[in-house]
Write a protein that holds these residues in place. Structure first.
Motif, PDB file in Angstrom:
ATOM      1  N   SER A 206      -4.451   7.352 -10.753  1.00 50.62           N
ATOM      2  CA  SER A 206      -5.789   7.461 -10.164  1.00 50.62           C
ATOM      3  C   SER A 206      -6.838   6.772 -11.026  1.00 50.62           C
ATOM      4  O   SER A 206      -6.733   6.736 -12.245  1.00 50.62           O
ATOM      5  CB  SER A 206      -6.154   8.945  -9.995  1.00 50.62           C
ATOM      6  OG  SER A 206      -5.138   9.627  -9.315  1.00 50.62           O
ATOM      7  N   ASP A 209     -12.684   4.694  -9.100  1.00 46.09           N
ATOM      8  CA  ASP A 209     -13.132   4.071  -7.849  1.00 46.09           C
ATOM      9  C   ASP A 209     -12.181   4.353  -6.681  1.00 46.09           C
ATOM     10  O   ASP A 209     -12.325   3.784  -5.600  1.00 46.09           O
ATOM     11  CB  ASP A 209     -13.323   2.563  -8.023  1.00 46.09           C
ATOM     12  CG  ASP A 209     -12.051   1.838  -8.472  1.00 46.09           C
ATOM     13  OD1 ASP A 209     -11.044   2.517  -8.741  1.00 46.09           O
ATOM     14  OD2 ASP A 209     -12.076   0.594  -8.555  1.00 46.09           O
ATOM     15  N   ASP A 210     -11.204   5.261  -6.877  1.00 44.87           N
ATOM     16  CA  ASP A 210     -10.354   5.670  -5.760  1.00 44.87           C
ATOM     17  C   ASP A 210     -11.124   6.586  -4.818  1.00 44.87           C
ATOM     18  O   ASP A 210     -12.181   7.132  -5.165  1.00 44.87           O
ATOM     19  CB  ASP A 210      -9.101   6.396  -6.277  1.00 44.87           C
ATOM     20  CG  ASP A 210      -7.989   5.426  -6.654  1.00 44.87           C
ATOM     21  OD1 ASP A 210      -7.778   4.466  -5.899  1.00 44.87           O
ATOM     22  OD2 ASP A 210      -7.355   5.622  -7.711  1.00 44.87           O
ATOM     23  N   ARG A 211     -10.559   6.763  -3.619  1.00 45.86           N
ATOM     24  CA  ARG A 211     -11.147   7.656  -2.614  1.00 45.86           C
ATOM     25  C   ARG A 211     -10.019   8.461  -1.962  1.00 45.86           C
ATOM     26  O   ARG A 211      -8.957   7.921  -1.667  1.00 45.86           O
ATOM     27  CB  ARG A 211     -11.883   6.857  -1.524  1.00 45.86           C
ATOM     28  CG  ARG A 211     -13.026   6.005  -2.029  1.00 45.86           C
ATOM     29  CD  ARG A 211     -13.710   5.248  -0.906  1.00 45.86           C
ATOM     30  NE  ARG A 211     -12.810   4.331  -0.205  1.00 45.86           N
ATOM     31  CZ  ARG A 211     -12.496   3.109  -0.639  1.00 45.86           C
ATOM     32  NH1 ARG A 211     -12.991   2.660  -1.790  1.00 45.86           N
ATOM     33  NH2 ARG A 211     -11.687   2.331   0.073  1.00 45.86           N
ATOM     34  N   ARG A 255     -12.020   5.769   4.285  1.00 51.48           N
ATOM     35  CA  ARG A 255     -11.147   4.631   3.947  1.00 51.48           C
ATOM     36  C   ARG A 255     -10.409   4.925   2.650  1.00 51.48           C
ATOM     37  O   ARG A 255     -10.546   4.218   1.649  1.00 51.48           O
ATOM     38  CB  ARG A 255     -11.966   3.340   3.813  1.00 51.48           C
ATOM     39  CG  ARG A 255     -12.596   2.860   5.094  1.00 51.48           C
ATOM     40  CD  ARG A 255     -11.569   2.268   6.040  1.00 51.48           C
ATOM     41  NE  ARG A 255     -12.125   1.961   7.358  1.00 51.48           N
ATOM     42  CZ  ARG A 255     -11.415   1.555   8.396  1.00 51.48           C
ATOM     43  NH1 ARG A 255     -10.104   1.431   8.280  1.00 51.48           N
ATOM     44  NH2 ARG A 255     -11.966   1.302   9.549  1.00 51.48           N
ATOM     45  N   THR A 257      -8.045   5.373  -0.544  1.00 53.23           N
ATOM     46  CA  THR A 257      -7.116   4.507  -1.275  1.00 53.23           C
ATOM     47  C   THR A 257      -5.851   5.279  -1.654  1.00 53.23           C
ATOM     48  O   THR A 257      -4.814   4.697  -1.925  1.00 53.23           O
ATOM     49  CB  THR A 257      -7.776   3.963  -2.554  1.00 53.23           C
ATOM     50  OG1 THR A 257      -8.232   5.064  -3.350  1.00 53.23           O
ATOM     51  CG2 THR A 257      -8.969   3.064  -2.218  1.00 53.23           C
ATOM     52  N   ILE A 258      -5.966   6.616  -1.677  1.00 54.76           N
ATOM     53  CA  ILE A 258      -4.822   7.510  -1.864  1.00 54.76           C
ATOM     54  C   ILE A 258      -4.858   8.487  -0.702  1.00 54.76           C
ATOM     55  O   ILE A 258      -5.911   9.078  -0.414  1.00 54.76           O
ATOM     56  CB  ILE A 258      -4.908   8.278  -3.196  1.00 54.76           C
ATOM     57  CG1 ILE A 258      -5.021   7.315  -4.380  1.00 54.76           C
ATOM     58  CG2 ILE A 258      -3.695   9.185  -3.383  1.00 54.76           C
ATOM     59  CD1 ILE A 258      -5.339   8.002  -5.707  1.00 54.76           C
ATOM     60  N   ASP A 306      -6.111   1.328   6.074  1.00 49.62           N
ATOM     61  CA  ASP A 306      -5.926  -0.056   5.631  1.00 49.62           C
ATOM     62  C   ASP A 306      -6.216  -0.258   4.148  1.00 49.62           C
ATOM     63  O   ASP A 306      -5.818  -1.283   3.579  1.00 49.62           O
ATOM     64  CB  ASP A 306      -6.799  -1.002   6.466  1.00 49.62           C
ATOM     65  CG  ASP A 306      -8.245  -0.557   6.566  1.00 49.62           C
ATOM     66  OD1 ASP A 306      -8.487   0.641   6.809  1.00 49.62           O
ATOM     67  OD2 ASP A 306      -9.150  -1.403   6.415  1.00 49.62           O
ATOM     68  N   HIS A 307      -6.874   0.718   3.494  1.00 52.03           N
ATOM     69  CA  HIS A 307      -7.144   0.598   2.055  1.00 52.03           C
ATOM     70  C   HIS A 307      -6.179   1.428   1.207  1.00 52.03           C
ATOM     71  O   HIS A 307      -6.298   1.455  -0.016  1.00 52.03           O
ATOM     72  CB  HIS A 307      -8.587   1.026   1.745  1.00 52.03           C
ATOM     73  CG  HIS A 307      -9.621   0.065   2.228  1.00 52.03           C
ATOM     74  ND1 HIS A 307     -10.102  -0.979   1.473  1.00 52.03           N
ATOM     75  CD2 HIS A 307     -10.253  -0.032   3.425  1.00 52.03           C
ATOM     76  CE1 HIS A 307     -10.996  -1.670   2.163  1.00 52.03           C
ATOM     77  NE2 HIS A 307     -11.099  -1.111   3.362  1.00 52.03           N
ATOM     78  N   VAL A 308      -5.246   2.126   1.853  1.00 52.30           N
ATOM     79  CA  VAL A 308      -4.349   3.026   1.124  1.00 52.30           C
ATOM     80  C   VAL A 308      -3.377   2.228   0.249  1.00 52.30           C
ATOM     81  O   VAL A 308      -2.673   1.346   0.731  1.00 52.30           O
ATOM     82  CB  VAL A 308      -3.552   3.927   2.089  1.00 52.30           C
ATOM     83  CG1 VAL A 308      -2.500   4.740   1.323  1.00 52.30           C
ATOM     84  CG2 VAL A 308      -4.498   4.867   2.837  1.00 52.30           C
ATOM     85  N   ARG A 309      -3.367   2.548  -1.045  1.00 48.08           N
ATOM     86  CA  ARG A 309      -2.406   1.930  -1.955  1.00 48.08           C
ATOM     87  C   ARG A 309      -1.337   2.931  -2.386  1.00 48.08           C
ATOM     88  O   ARG A 309      -0.268   2.547  -2.833  1.00 48.08           O
ATOM     89  CB  ARG A 309      -3.105   1.335  -3.178  1.00 48.08           C
ATOM     90  CG  ARG A 309      -3.846   2.324  -4.041  1.00 48.08           C
ATOM     91  CD  ARG A 309      -4.620   1.653  -5.187  1.00 48.08           C
ATOM     92  NE  ARG A 309      -5.252   2.652  -6.032  1.00 48.08           N
ATOM     93  CZ  ARG A 309      -4.634   3.283  -7.030  1.00 48.08           C
ATOM     94  NH1 ARG A 309      -3.390   2.998  -7.316  1.00 48.08           N
ATOM     95  NH2 ARG A 309      -5.269   4.189  -7.746  1.00 48.08           N
TER      96      ARG A 309
END
Length: 560
Positions: A206, A209-211, A255, A257-258, A306-309
């Motif tokens: 983590s 800047d993650d969300r 959106r 990222t996790i 679409d932003h999930v890593r």
């Protein structure tokens, strides 16, 4: 701030963020009508300090239990911080409990005060709250008696200094929902939060800047660890969902990222896409090089993913075809495994090393072995509980002589150290033929069908096994209103049974499948708050019909 190298509690982390990033937004809370309120670190910790000062003014004994009953919200987490800051212990309650269970937990835990948050069914739960128990209502709570959060903030000065807790103090009592009997209170220390907040960086690296979006119950350790604790230790932005109806909009706002979800929701997302873009059409479009990439991207955009890593799934097995579908879109879902008793710190699949059907390798510091006789998964975790509250005998019974926790799950480990869960030790049953059947692997095979949402395999003391099937919502509606659709679906289910039976031993093979009429939900008691089936509840409700189903001699039976 990165995860500290020296042991520190969640409280030490929030003081650091308050000092270093006071004006950075930490929470985004929907408040209705498409509107949101944002809370910076400074604002969130200031509210926690004021509520902590209020709690201290009540002069409860040190380390008293304080309960929280509500859906996820920024103030649920702020209340958690305030309870700890005031020197007390948090007791979270699921926001879907029956009144009798609410009363049992509040009385068994000896809670001194209840925070009531956002709820849909407060009228049904309220009778479970003892009349003499003080109540504080969080913002967005239903109207009820008690002190209001905002009124307390307005009249109370913030607690000064940075009061902290010892890592080996009890932080929370989490009552396991379980599938049978009264819930047990699992005592967890601040050390377990520290372990989860700092030792998962190899799986879930983590960044500030993650969300993430918080919508699975914070009363469950998985959400508390993956969202609350990770964001507290690593500082990223947490969004909240307003309702089921607005969930896609909430997701698109965040959106993430996790993203952490449970199998039923991952499957629902897939079925929603396939309702608009049928699978055969997808396969054709995906094969066209440039257009295929655009379509896949569009699908993920439409889901808000679409932003999930990092995509995580847990609580129950996810059908392999569903994992494969998300991988085809470019999203690798990582399966995880853990229990309330080890703060969900047990096994995680590693990126680029996941094996479909396996829940991954042991986390850092975790030891795992399989009992050679029962095939039970035995785990020793640094997130292990302090014990069951007021249940020393049950605590002792759940450990081996050398300190491994008996998970109750059956499993196997591959050559790379990845664990596969094959069923529950206590869920094994014998048919009248006298041989044991493990229902979970059969349920997983049946549940891989896109029109099947959930399955319960039974047959204890019966001539053969059988399956109870809950159809996916769209299939349920279509079958109820279209005779041709229903007939075609019946043919599909017959084929499915034949295909599954072909891979089973004779004593495991299904005699028939019953398409259940009433959906299985948390509200009607057929599902746990984490959406696992309550096998005993389903079996009890269907027991009077079993003889009639066997007598019907049909491969597919539609429950009346």
């Amino acid at each position: 701030m990165s995860a500290a190298s020296t042991p520190r509690t969640p409280l030490a982390c929030i003081y650091d963020w308050e000092r270093r990033c006071p004006d950075t937004v930490h929470f985004t809370q929907p408040v209705g009508g498409g509107n949101v309120v944002e809370y910076t670190w400074k604002q969130a910790v200031d509210q926690a300090r004021r509520i902590a000062a209020y709690l201290q003014s009540l002069n409860f004994p040190p380390k008293s239990q304080i309960a929280i009953l509500g859906k996820n919200s920024a103030h649920w987490i702020i209340a958690d911080w305030a309870i700890w800051m005031a020197g007390h212990v948090t007791v979270p309650l699921y926001p879907t409990l029956a009144a009798d269970t609410v009363r049992y937990i509040l009385e068994h835990s000896e809670s001194k005060l209840l925070f009531v948050g956002k709820l849909d069914g407060w009228a049904a739960m309220k009778p479970g709250v003892p009349k003499d128990l003080p109540v504080v209502t969080l913002p967005l709570a239903p109207p009820t008696e008690g002190e209001q959060w905002d009124d307390i903030l307005a009249r109370t000065a913030p607690l000064q200094g940075n009061p902290d807790r010892d890592l080996d103090e009890m932080a929370t009592i989490v009552y396991t929902s379980g599938s049978t009997g009264q819930p047990k209170g699992v005592m967890q220390s601040f050390r377990s939060f520290y372990v989860c907040g700092t030792k998962m960086v190899d799986i879930m690296p983590s960044k500030p800047d993650d969300r993430m979006i918080s919508y699975l119950p914070l009363a469950h350790v998985a959400e508390r660890i993956v969202v609350e604790t990770q964001s507290t230790y690593h500082g990223f932005h947490v969004f909240f969902a307003e309702s089921l109806e607005t969930f896609l909009d909430d997701l698109k706002r965040a959106r993430p990222t996790i993203f952490f979800s449970v199998p039923r929701l991952w499957t629902k997302f897939q079925l929603g896409v396939e309702a608009k873009l049928p699978k055969k059409k997808q396969e054709i479009l995906f094969r066209i090089p440039i257009l295929g990439r655009r379509v896949k991207r569009k699908i993920l955009e439409g889901l808000g993913l679409d932003h999930v890593r990092i995509g995580l799934t847990g609580a129950a097995p996810l059908p392999p075809p569903t994992i494969a579908w998300y991988r085809s879109l470019g999203l690798e879902l990582l399966e995880a495994y853990g229990m309330t008793e080890n703060m969900a710190y047990s096994h995680f699949s590693r990126p680029n090393a996941a094996r479909i059907g396996y829940v991954g390798q042991a986390n850092v510091g975790v030891e795992c072995r399989i009992d050679p006789e029962t095939r039970e998964v035995l785990v020793k975790s640094p997130g292990q509980m302090m014990g069951y509250f007021k249940e020393p005998q049950k605590t002792a019974e759940c450990y081996t002589a050398d300190g491994f926790f008996k998970t109750g799950d059956m499993g196997e480990i591959d050559s790379e150290g990845r664990l596969r869960i094959t069923g529950r030790v206590k869920e094994l049953f014998k048919t009248s033929k006298g041989k044991y059947v493990a229902p979970v692997p059969i349920e997983n095979k049946l549940g891989a069908h896109p029109k099947v949402e959930a399955v319960c395999v039974g047959g204890a003391n019966q001539p053969a096994t059988f399956a109870l099937m809950l159809l996916a919502e769209d299939a349920r509606k279509a079958a109820a209103n279209d005779a041709d659709y229903r007939a075609a679906l019946e043919g599909e289910l017959k084929t499915l049974i034949d295909e599954v039976n072909a891979g089973l031993d004779p004593h495991e093979q299904l005699a028939f499948a019953v398409v259940v009429k009433e959906p299985w939900t948390i509200d009607n008691g057929a599902l746990t708050p984490t959406m696992k089936i309550r096998r005993n509840v389903i079996e009890e409700r269907t027991a009077p019909k079993i003889d009639g189903w066997f007598a019907a001699r049909k491969a597919v039976i539609w429950d009346a």
